[in-house]
Design a protein around this motif. Structure first.
Motif, PDB file in Angstrom:
ATOM      1  N   PHE B  38       0.832  -1.190   0.000  1.00 28.60           N
ATOM      2  CA  PHE B  38       0.000   0.000   0.000  1.00 28.60           C
ATOM      3  C   PHE B  38       0.866   1.238   0.000  1.00 28.60           C
ATOM      4  CE2 PHE B  38      -2.404   3.098   2.626  1.00 28.60           C
ATOM      5  CZ  PHE B  38      -3.536   3.207   1.838  1.00 28.60           C
ATOM      6  N   ARG B  39       0.559   2.167  -0.890  1.00 28.57           N
ATOM      7  CA  ARG B  39       1.290   3.421  -0.960  1.00 28.57           C
ATOM      8  C   ARG B  39       0.715   4.367   0.090  1.00 28.57           C
ATOM      9  NH1 ARG B  39       0.496   7.592  -4.420  1.00 28.57           N
ATOM     10  NH2 ARG B  39      -1.236   6.418  -5.256  1.00 28.57           N
ATOM     11  N   SER B  40       1.420   4.508   1.186  1.00 30.89           N
ATOM     12  CA  SER B  40       0.911   5.318   2.293  1.00 30.89           C
ATOM     13  C   SER B  40       1.251   6.786   2.086  1.00 30.89           C
ATOM     14  CB  SER B  40       1.522   4.841   3.604  1.00 30.89           C
ATOM     15  OG  SER B  40       1.212   5.739   4.646  1.00 30.89           O
ATOM     16  N   ALA B  41       0.412   7.651   2.646  1.00 29.56           N
ATOM     17  CA  ALA B  41       0.696   9.086   2.597  1.00 29.56           C
ATOM     18  C   ALA B  41       1.868   9.437   3.490  1.00 29.56           C
ATOM     19  CB  ALA B  41      -0.536   9.885   3.002  1.00 29.56           C
ATOM     20  N   LEU B  42       2.132   8.575   4.470  1.00 35.57           N
ATOM     21  CA  LEU B  42       3.274   8.790   5.358  1.00 35.57           C
ATOM     22  C   LEU B  42       4.402   7.875   4.938  1.00 35.57           C
ATOM     23  CD1 LEU B  42       1.817   8.971   8.969  1.00 35.57           C
ATOM     24  CD2 LEU B  42       2.808  10.810   7.630  1.00 35.57           C
ATOM     25  N   LEU B 206      -3.868   3.200  16.869  1.00 31.32           N
ATOM     26  CA  LEU B 206      -2.972   2.653  17.887  1.00 31.32           C
ATOM     27  C   LEU B 206      -1.699   3.484  18.039  1.00 31.32           C
ATOM     28  CD1 LEU B 206      -2.708   0.180  19.753  1.00 31.32           C
ATOM     29  CD2 LEU B 206      -1.527  -0.993  17.894  1.00 31.32           C
ATOM     30  N   ASP B 207      -1.137   3.900  16.894  1.00 30.13           N
ATOM     31  CA  ASP B 207       0.153   4.571  16.923  1.00 30.13           C
ATOM     32  C   ASP B 207       0.020   6.078  16.698  1.00 30.13           C
ATOM     33  OD1 ASP B 207      -0.830   3.972  14.441  1.00 30.13           O
ATOM     34  OD2 ASP B 207       1.079   3.400  13.560  1.00 30.13           O
ATOM     35  N   ALA B 208      -1.098   6.633  17.155  1.00 30.22           N
ATOM     36  CA  ALA B 208      -1.349   8.065  16.939  1.00 30.22           C
ATOM     37  C   ALA B 208      -0.188   8.923  17.424  1.00 30.22           C
ATOM     38  CB  ALA B 208      -2.636   8.488  17.645  1.00 30.22           C
ATOM     39  N   ASN B 209       0.398   8.498  18.528  1.00 25.89           N
ATOM     40  CA  ASN B 209       1.440   9.322  19.127  1.00 25.89           C
ATOM     41  C   ASN B 209       2.760   9.294  18.375  1.00 25.89           C
ATOM     42  OD1 ASN B 209       0.258  10.635  21.137  1.00 25.89           O
ATOM     43  ND2 ASN B 209       1.416   9.684  22.792  1.00 25.89           N
ATOM     44  N   SER B 210       2.951   8.282  17.552  1.00 25.96           N
ATOM     45  CA  SER B 210       4.244   8.182  16.889  1.00 25.96           C
ATOM     46  C   SER B 210       4.140   8.418  15.396  1.00 25.96           C
ATOM     47  CB  SER B 210       4.869   6.806  17.172  1.00 25.96           C
ATOM     48  OG  SER B 210       3.929   5.803  16.917  1.00 25.96           O
ATOM     49  N   LEU B 211       3.029   8.995  14.940  1.00 23.89           N
ATOM     50  CA  LEU B 211       2.929   9.344  13.523  1.00 23.89           C
ATOM     51  C   LEU B 211       4.036  10.317  13.173  1.00 23.89           C
ATOM     52  CD1 LEU B 211      -0.893   9.703  12.938  1.00 23.89           C
ATOM     53  CD2 LEU B 211       0.589   7.753  12.543  1.00 23.89           C
ATOM     54  N   MET B 212       4.377  11.159  14.141  1.00 23.14           N
ATOM     55  CA  MET B 212       5.503  12.070  13.979  1.00 23.14           C
ATOM     56  C   MET B 212       6.221  12.148  15.301  1.00 23.14           C
ATOM     57  SD  MET B 212       3.960  15.288  11.986  1.00 23.14           S
ATOM     58  CE  MET B 212       2.890  15.577  13.368  1.00 23.14           C
ATOM     59  N   GLY B 213       7.532  12.075  15.261  1.00 27.26           N
ATOM     60  CA  GLY B 213       8.302  12.323  16.469  1.00 27.26           C
ATOM     61  C   GLY B 213       8.167  13.780  16.843  1.00 27.26           C
ATOM     62  N   SER B 214       8.535  14.126  18.074  1.00 23.86           N
ATOM     63  CA  SER B 214       8.333  15.504  18.519  1.00 23.86           C
ATOM     64  C   SER B 214       9.135  16.482  17.655  1.00 23.86           C
ATOM     65  CB  SER B 214       8.732  15.641  19.980  1.00 23.86           C
ATOM     66  OG  SER B 214      10.070  15.215  20.145  1.00 23.86           O
ATOM     67  N   LYS B 231       1.133  14.865  -1.663  1.00 19.93           N
ATOM     68  CA  LYS B 231       0.667  16.158  -1.186  1.00 19.93           C
ATOM     69  C   LYS B 231      -0.729  16.488  -1.691  1.00 19.93           C
ATOM     70  CE  LYS B 231       5.164  18.214  -0.338  1.00 19.93           C
ATOM     71  NZ  LYS B 231       5.977  17.063  -0.800  1.00 19.93           N
ATOM     72  N   GLU B 232      -1.108  15.875  -2.812  1.00 27.49           N
ATOM     73  CA  GLU B 232      -2.439  16.193  -3.324  1.00 27.49           C
ATOM     74  C   GLU B 232      -3.518  15.503  -2.505  1.00 27.49           C
ATOM     75  OE1 GLU B 232      -0.514  14.013  -4.577  1.00 27.49           O
ATOM     76  OE2 GLU B 232      -1.652  12.290  -5.310  1.00 27.49           O
ATOM     77  N   ASN B 233      -3.113  14.539  -1.705  1.00 26.63           N
ATOM     78  CA  ASN B 233      -4.114  13.812  -0.935  1.00 26.63           C
ATOM     79  C   ASN B 233      -4.359  14.499   0.397  1.00 26.63           C
ATOM     80  OD1 ASN B 233      -5.955  12.013  -0.068  1.00 26.63           O
ATOM     81  ND2 ASN B 233      -4.771  10.217  -0.641  1.00 26.63           N
ATOM     82  N   PHE B 234      -4.937  15.690   0.289  1.00 27.92           N
ATOM     83  CA  PHE B 234      -5.154  16.493   1.492  1.00 27.92           C
ATOM     84  C   PHE B 234      -6.083  15.793   2.471  1.00 27.92           C
ATOM     85  CE2 PHE B 234      -3.988  21.091   0.289  1.00 27.92           C
ATOM     86  CZ  PHE B 234      -2.771  20.650  -0.177  1.00 27.92           C
ATOM     87  N   ALA B 235      -6.984  14.988   1.942  1.00 31.74           N
ATOM     88  CA  ALA B 235      -7.956  14.339   2.809  1.00 31.74           C
ATOM     89  C   ALA B 235      -7.248  13.501   3.867  1.00 31.74           C
ATOM     90  CB  ALA B 235      -8.889  13.476   1.973  1.00 31.74           C
ATOM     91  N   VAL B 236      -6.199  12.800   3.467  1.00 32.45           N
ATOM     92  CA  VAL B 236      -5.450  11.973   4.399  1.00 32.45           C
ATOM     93  C   VAL B 236      -4.617  12.855   5.334  1.00 32.45           C
ATOM     94  CG1 VAL B 236      -3.614  10.260   4.586  1.00 32.45           C
ATOM     95  CG2 VAL B 236      -5.416   9.982   2.896  1.00 32.45           C
ATOM     96  N   LEU B 237      -4.061  13.917   4.747  1.00 36.51           N
ATOM     97  CA  LEU B 237      -3.257  14.843   5.551  1.00 36.51           C
ATOM     98  C   LEU B 237      -4.023  15.379   6.739  1.00 36.51           C
ATOM     99  CD1 LEU B 237      -1.281  17.193   3.198  1.00 36.51           C
ATOM    100  CD2 LEU B 237      -0.457  15.518   4.823  1.00 36.51           C
ATOM    101  N   MET B 238      -5.300  15.637   6.519  1.00 36.47           N
ATOM    102  CA  MET B 238      -6.114  16.190   7.599  1.00 36.47           C
ATOM    103  C   MET B 238      -6.140  15.227   8.773  1.00 36.47           C
ATOM    104  SD  MET B 238      -7.268  18.913   6.391  1.00 36.47           S
ATOM    105  CE  MET B 238      -8.719  19.703   5.831  1.00 36.47           C
ATOM    106  N   ARG B 239      -6.251  13.948   8.470  1.00 35.39           N
ATOM    107  CA  ARG B 239      -6.285  12.942   9.536  1.00 35.39           C
ATOM    108  C   ARG B 239      -4.979  12.939  10.314  1.00 35.39           C
ATOM    109  NH1 ARG B 239     -11.108  10.061  10.868  1.00 35.39           N
ATOM    110  NH2 ARG B 239     -12.451  10.747   9.178  1.00 35.39           N
ATOM    111  N   VAL B 240      -3.894  12.929   9.567  1.00 38.21           N
ATOM    112  CA  VAL B 240      -2.588  12.871  10.227  1.00 38.21           C
ATOM    113  C   VAL B 240      -2.369  14.124  11.062  1.00 38.21           C
ATOM    114  CG1 VAL B 240      -0.119  12.667   9.859  1.00 38.21           C
ATOM    115  CG2 VAL B 240      -1.698  11.443   8.366  1.00 38.21           C
ATOM    116  N   ALA B 241      -2.745  15.262  10.488  1.00 40.03           N
ATOM    117  CA  ALA B 241      -2.575  16.516  11.222  1.00 40.03           C
ATOM    118  C   ALA B 241      -3.378  16.482  12.506  1.00 40.03           C
ATOM    119  CB  ALA B 241      -3.005  17.696  10.355  1.00 40.03           C
ATOM    120  N   MET B 242      -4.625  16.012  12.393  1.00 43.54           N
ATOM    121  CA  MET B 242      -5.491  15.966  13.569  1.00 43.54           C
ATOM    122  C   MET B 242      -4.887  15.055  14.640  1.00 43.54           C
ATOM    123  SD  MET B 242      -8.204  16.992  14.984  1.00 43.54           S
ATOM    124  CE  MET B 242      -8.960  16.528  16.524  1.00 43.54           C
ATOM    125  N   LEU B 243      -4.527  13.847  14.235  1.00 46.77           N
ATOM    126  CA  LEU B 243      -4.027  12.881  15.221  1.00 46.77           C
ATOM    127  C   LEU B 243      -2.737  13.369  15.867  1.00 46.77           C
ATOM    128  CD1 LEU B 243      -4.829   9.598  13.290  1.00 46.77           C
ATOM    129  CD2 LEU B 243      -5.856  10.351  15.436  1.00 46.77           C
TER     130      LEU B 243
END
Lengths: 494, 268
Positions: B38-42, B206-214, B231-243
């Motif tokens: 799967f080609r992940s946005a992250l 489960l891994d909401a806290n480690s989507l990005m290191g501090s 970058k065009e997949n803003f819909a997914v970005l919103m989720r990551v940003a929120m989490l």
């Protein structure tokens, strides 16, 4: 200005002489940084924030203070154009966001609150902050939470702030920007009025002025093809009763920002010359400027003295944006005429477009239509409001047209002979010879299909019942039927 | 795939709890999502605890798993709280749930008018959500699992290139907030039979806290999402940003969750 701290410290070693004479660095304050006037004095001050177009009063303080700024993010549904709503994301409930005014050298304790009912996380990047991200990383805040960070306002100037949460473009496109003024220590020269104006481009799924709630259109934003280009977040924000006001003989200072997200503004006030412009918000002044360029994410301070009364129309002089996407605002100057400077011809009717007239009758007609009680009289009033500026530019406010150029509508046999033909001409335009009241015309009328069915119906009802004409009402359904059954070039406008 | 809790005693307890929770899961069954490259946005390195394994090409391998049909509802969460009084409002430690935890419920053990039974359970912290899932012998889905499932439309498993599908998701973001949430399963299911992965609530992973290191928080600021590969997949970005704006004790008015299980585990 975002200089890495290390660089800044280096710079300060060889540039200590930059610090102003007002500097009050106590002994032991460490290496001097230009604009750092030492630790804050006195009790902390709660900053007074204002909604556009108002600007907080000048500071009049001669020492650096701790200033507490509390800014709340609100996601709100508001009118972007008459009859069109949009969900704005805002700093303080308005587009642009609340105006922040501090003094150079102040220590600013910044609180960003994200209202619990909001859907999105938000943050803030203040261009006036020296430090990575301009505060963005330190202020990343989930709904129902509050973040705090502190910075020293080292550089005087007018600075944009904006949300920098991914996707940044969407947050900015939804209205998340505003201005912060960092006053020089000695303050700014007194003027009679200070106002806050900020341009932004907006991207909706529906066309310009298409009624109802309009959603954000990501593809249009990526393509940089805005539906609206606006001052202060709405077509009606600074026109009619909301126009900025001043008097002849007064000096006006405008803090003009551009939130973008995409467009660069060619800011111009029709009928005025800026006496002074602090272009790009920096410390240098240019004089006698007709149009000043304001980059996306930039701002300027413009000042001008009002010599002649009238309506001064602010535009983005990329002029289709003004007349076809909404980038119009008005400053009304009242006072005695000065015919030696200007003969006094009113600029409103030509330049203001349909923004000159009050939108109230249009709104009333729309409400009446929705409730099924629309009368011919309401249609006539609403039609008059739209006629002014749109149609009157050629056909004239009195419907007389111009001899040999634009045919008259007043007492027009051609107009009244065929209602269906009249609707079709307004919708689809007319090119070529016609005879009106015995006089020949050979000209071009562009299609007015950008107007909605009810707007066209109201305009036609107005012209068919004015200046000696008398006819029945034109219904939106009749316009709709013709629109569906005839062809026209798309996107045609004034 | 590794569970966070371990030990025989814990497993035995979980089995008991799972049996007790069986009533809830009948209405909210676990449906299979096939494994995929799967080609992940992250980028694969962007996540710590995720189950995806990086291949070095921006693609992750996600093993097949089971995901609940809809977000956990207020009624389902009420049943959990009844069996686990330590997770009642007021009883949960402030370290594990913030002050607004279940704040819209009429009482710690009653839903009331502001929390209809079929509405998604919100104002639930990560700790509470994970505890709920563990009580069912399950866990929260990892980000890559959630992302894989949420890429589906009604007809295809990966609809992310479809502008209409993307716009539909963005329209949810564009709708005014602050209105009462609709009931679960009010809209159409996706190709897996799953409901409401978009358009209803944010969901814990489960891994909401480690989507990005501090130190990576910058990537969502200023320069803007530099680590995000689509970058065009803003819909997914919103989720990551929120989490990534949340800490594990935080709750939100539009923040819910659903549970997942490994495919290998026999369901009951």
């Amino acid at each position: 200005m975002k200089m890495p701290m290390r660089l800044l410290m280096l710079a300060s070693l060889c540039a200590a002489c930059w610090t102003s004479g007002v500097s009050a660095n106590p002994p032991g304050a460490g290496a001097k940084v230009p604009g750092d006037f030492g630790p804050p004095h006195g009790e902390p001050i709660h900053a007074e924030l204002t909604s556009p177009p108002q600007v907080p009063p000048p500071i009049h303080r001669n020492y650096p203070a701790k200033v507490i700024v509390e800014l709340e993010v609100r996601e709100v549904e508001k009118e972007i154009s008459e009859g069109v709503s949009y969900t704005f994301w805002t700093f303080g409930g308005t587009v642009p966001g609340s105006f922040i005014r501090v003094r150079q050298g102040d220590t600013v304790e910044f609180h960003l609150k994200n209202y619990p009912d909001n859907k999105m996380p938000h943050n803030i990047d203040l261009h006036g902050v020296t430090g990575p991200g301009g505060g963005a990383a330190s202020s990343f805040t989930a709904p129902g939470h509050e973040s705090q960070f502190t910075f020293k306002a080292l550089n005087q100037g007018i600075y944009v702030y904006h949300c920098a949460t991914a996707p940044v473009g969407m947050h900015v496109a939804n209205g998340m920007y505003g201005l912060m003024l960092v006053e020089p220590p000695e303050g700014m020269k007194a003027v009679d009025h200070e106002y806050y104006v900020m341009q932004g481009d907006f991207y909706t799924v529906g066309k310009y002025r298409e009624h109802g709630h309009q959603d954000f259109d990501m593809q249009r934003a990526i393509d940089e093809k805005p539906t609206y280009v606006l001052f202060n977040g709405s077509e009606g924000a600074l026109v009619g009763e909301h126009a900025l006001k001043a008097k002849v003989g007064q000096t006006v200072r405008l803090f003009v920002g551009n939130g973008g997200p995409n467009l660069v503004s060619s800011f111009h006030v029709i009928g005025e010359i800026f006496d002074r412009v602090r272009y790009e918000g920096g410390v240098h002044e240019q004089e006698n400027v007709q149009t000043t360029l304001i980059p996306a994410g930039g701002a300027a301070i413009v000042e001008f003295h009002l010599d002649v009364p009238g309506s001064y129309v602010m535009v983005d002089h990329s002029i289709f944006r003004a007349f076809n996407k909404g980038a119009l605002a008005v400053l009304k100057a009242e006072g005695p005429e000065n015919k030696s400077i200007y003969s006094g011809k009113e600029v409103d009717s030509v330049y203001l477009g349909d923004k000159a007239a009050s939108p109230a009758p249009v709104a009333e007609a729309r409400a009446a239509e929705a409730s099924g009680t629309l009368t011919k009289e309401q249609q006539i009033k609403a039609g008059e409001a739209r006629f002014t500026g749109t149609c009157s530019v050629c056909h004239q406010a009195n419907g007389q047209g111009l001899p040999n150029v634009f045919p008259p509508l007043a007492g027009s046999d051609f107009l009244m002979a065929d209602k269906r033909r009249a609707i079709g001409i307004v919708l689809n335009g007319l090119t070529g010879p016609v005879t009106v009241n015995g006089n020949g015309f050979n000209s071009v009328m562009p299609p007015m299909s950008q107007l909605n069915d009810d707007e066209l119906a109201n305009i036609l009802t107005f012209v068919r019942n004015s200046w000696g004409n008398s006819g029945d009402a034109v219904s939106a359904a009749e316009v709709q039927e013709l629109r569906a059954s005839t062809k026209r070039p798309e996107g045609a406008a004034h | 795939m590794k569970r966070r809790t371990a030990g025989l005693a814990a497993l035995a307890l979980m089995a008991l709890a799972a049996a007790a929770a069986a009533a809830d899961t009948q209405d909210n069954p676990y449906l299979p999502v096939d494994g995929a490259d799967f080609r992940s946005a992250l980028s694969p390195s962007g996540t710590g605890a995720g189950t995806g394994t990086g291949t070095g090409t921006g693609t992750v391998h996600v093993a097949g798993f089971l995901l609940q049909r809809h977000p956990v509802t207020n009624a389902e969460f009420l049943a959990f709280v009844a069996r686990h009084p330590e997770w009642r409002r007021g009883a949960a430690a402030p370290l594990l749930a913030d002050a607004d935890y279940l704040g819209h419920w009429q009482a710690p053990d009653a839903l009331g008018p502001a929390a209809p039974p079929r509405q998604p359970a919100t104002r639930v912290s990560w700790f509470a959500a994970e505890a709920y899932c563990e009580a069912q012998g399950a866990r929260l889905p990892a980000w890559h699992e959630w992302e894989l499932a949420a890429a589906a439309s009604r007809t295809v498993r990966d609809a992310r290139a479809d502008p209409a599908w993307r716009q539909q998701i963005l329209d949810w973001y564009a709708r005014p907030a602050g209105q009462p949430l609709p009931a679960v399963e009010s809209s159409a299911p996706d190709v897996y039979g799953l409901y409401d992965l978009h358009g209803l609530v944010w969901e814990w992973v489960l891994d909401a806290n480690s989507l990005m290191g501090s130190d990576e928080a910058q990537k969502f600021c200023g320069g803007g999402a530099l680590s995000v590969s689509q970058k065009e997949n803003f819909a997914v970005l919103m989720r990551v940003a929120m989490l990534s704006s949340l800490r594990a004790r935080d709750t939100g008015h539009a923040l819910g969750f659903r549970c997942a299980r490994d495919l290998a585990e026999p369901p009951q």
